[in-house]
Design an enzyme around this catalytic site. Structure first.
Site, PDB file in Angstrom:
ATOM      1  N   CYS A   1      -4.624   1.328   2.219  1.00 23.84           N
ATOM      2  CA  CYS A   1      -5.867   0.979   2.906  1.00 23.84           C
ATOM      3  C   CYS A   1      -6.029  -0.532   3.167  1.00 23.84           C
ATOM      4  CB  CYS A   1      -7.049   1.540   2.130  1.00 23.84           C
ATOM      5  SG  CYS A   1      -8.559   1.756   3.125  1.00 23.84           S
TER       6      CYS A   1
ATOM      7  N   LYS B   1      -2.862   0.036  -6.017  1.00 24.11           N
ATOM      8  CA  LYS B   1      -3.450  -0.756  -4.939  1.00 24.11           C
ATOM      9  C   LYS B   1      -3.751  -2.179  -5.409  1.00 24.11           C
ATOM     10  CE  LYS B   1      -7.269  -0.520  -1.566  1.00 24.11           C
ATOM     11  NZ  LYS B   1      -8.447   0.276  -1.171  1.00 24.11           N
TER      12      LYS B   1
ATOM     13  N   GLU C   1      -5.717   8.293   0.952  1.00 26.64           N
ATOM     14  CA  GLU C   1      -6.395   7.674  -0.185  1.00 26.64           C
ATOM     15  C   GLU C   1      -7.550   8.570  -0.628  1.00 26.64           C
ATOM     16  OE1 GLU C   1      -8.092   3.241  -1.337  1.00 26.64           O
ATOM     17  OE2 GLU C   1      -8.433   3.992   0.698  1.00 26.64           O
TER      18      GLU C   1
END
Length: 276
Positions: free
Chosen positions: A164, A124, A51
């Protein structure tokens, strides 16, 4: 029939890259280029970046200024060219793409095949928020969440994309269906990573009976932020196959299709699901 559509047998080497990115995009891309080359030289056919690989800055608006339109921009051009040059499938960690809001970005993962053609995108979904004492993060200030689960066919078969903070939401991974590999680029904080990173990655591998590859930011960045690192690849039994604790580098492992099938046959948990 493409390489990704060929029958799966034997093993396929995958590689997760760890970086300690800073505010200089060109310097970050140069660092990543050498690590992609190292992974390819080691036989990896699928390589994943962490990321924020092209940009990590104490100025949260820097990512907004650097955002690119889908299909056009220096970061996307780099990813396509690197995948083609090194003849690998390249999962581009996350990069900032244009959002509906003018003052925000989509934190997006783009996948390019070994010809440099884009194969998948994931924005995301879950945005990180954390506050403990002086340590505070709120991704929703500059990031617009995605809405769509994303999977694609890669050299290891069906592959799911996540980023994440998504790691904490198992319903996302269930929504992927049966996958052979989950890829999770990350920039976990030192505080939360030390407590939860490995146990959650191993849990996602065990409950979804698949390999999990988690390329991460790992070290002290310009400006003083410290990320947890511990880039790792976990097998479907929850065993950590390889890990790099801190600093730039490459983590490799082999996806073994016979082992994957054997584990699912001996413990058919995916077929035993009763809810959802």
């Amino acid at each position: 029939m493409s390489e990704a559509d060929a029958p799966l047998s034997g093993t396929v080497r995958i590689a997760a890259i760890q970086t300690v990115s800073g505010p200089d995009v060109e310097a970050n891309l140069a660092a990543v280029e050498s690590l992609i080359a190292r992974a390819a030289a080691d036989g990896a056919r699928l390589v994943a970046l962490p990321e924020y690989f092209p940009l990590m800055s104490t100025d949260e608006m820097a990512k907004v200024r650097a955002r690119e339109s889908e299909g056009s921009g220096p970061i996307q051009d780099f990813l396509s060219a690197a995948a083609k040059r090194h003849r690998v499938w390249l999962v581009g960690g996350t990069l900032p793409l244009v959002a509906e809001a003018d003052n925000k970005v989509r934190n997006s993962t783009l996948v390019f095949d070994d010809r440099g053609e884009r194969r998948a995108r994931y924005d995301k979904i879950h945005l990180f928020g954390f506050q403990r004492g002086a340590e505070r993060y709120d991704e929703s200030v500059t990031i617009e969440p995605g809405q769509t689960v994303s999977t694609f066919d890669s050299p290891v078969g069906r592959t799911g994309l996540s980023v994440c903070y998504d790691l904490r939401f198992p319903e996302l991974f269930r929504a992927m269906g049966v996958v052979n590999l989950i890829i999770l680029p990350a920039a976990f904080t030192y505080t939360t990573g030390r407590a939860h990173w490995e146990v959650l990655l191993r849990a996602r591998a065990i409950e979804n009976q698949c390999y999990v590859m988690a390329p991460a930011q790992g070290g002290e960045h310009p400006g003083g932020r410290v990320t947890w690192g511990h880039t790792m690849i976990v097998d479907p039994w929850g065993e950590v196959m390889n890990v790099l604790e801190t600093g730039p580098g490459v983590v490799t492992a082999d996806v073994d299709f016979e082992r994957l099938a054997s584990l699912r046959d001996s413990l058919p948990a995916l077929r035993h699901r009763c809810l959802g």
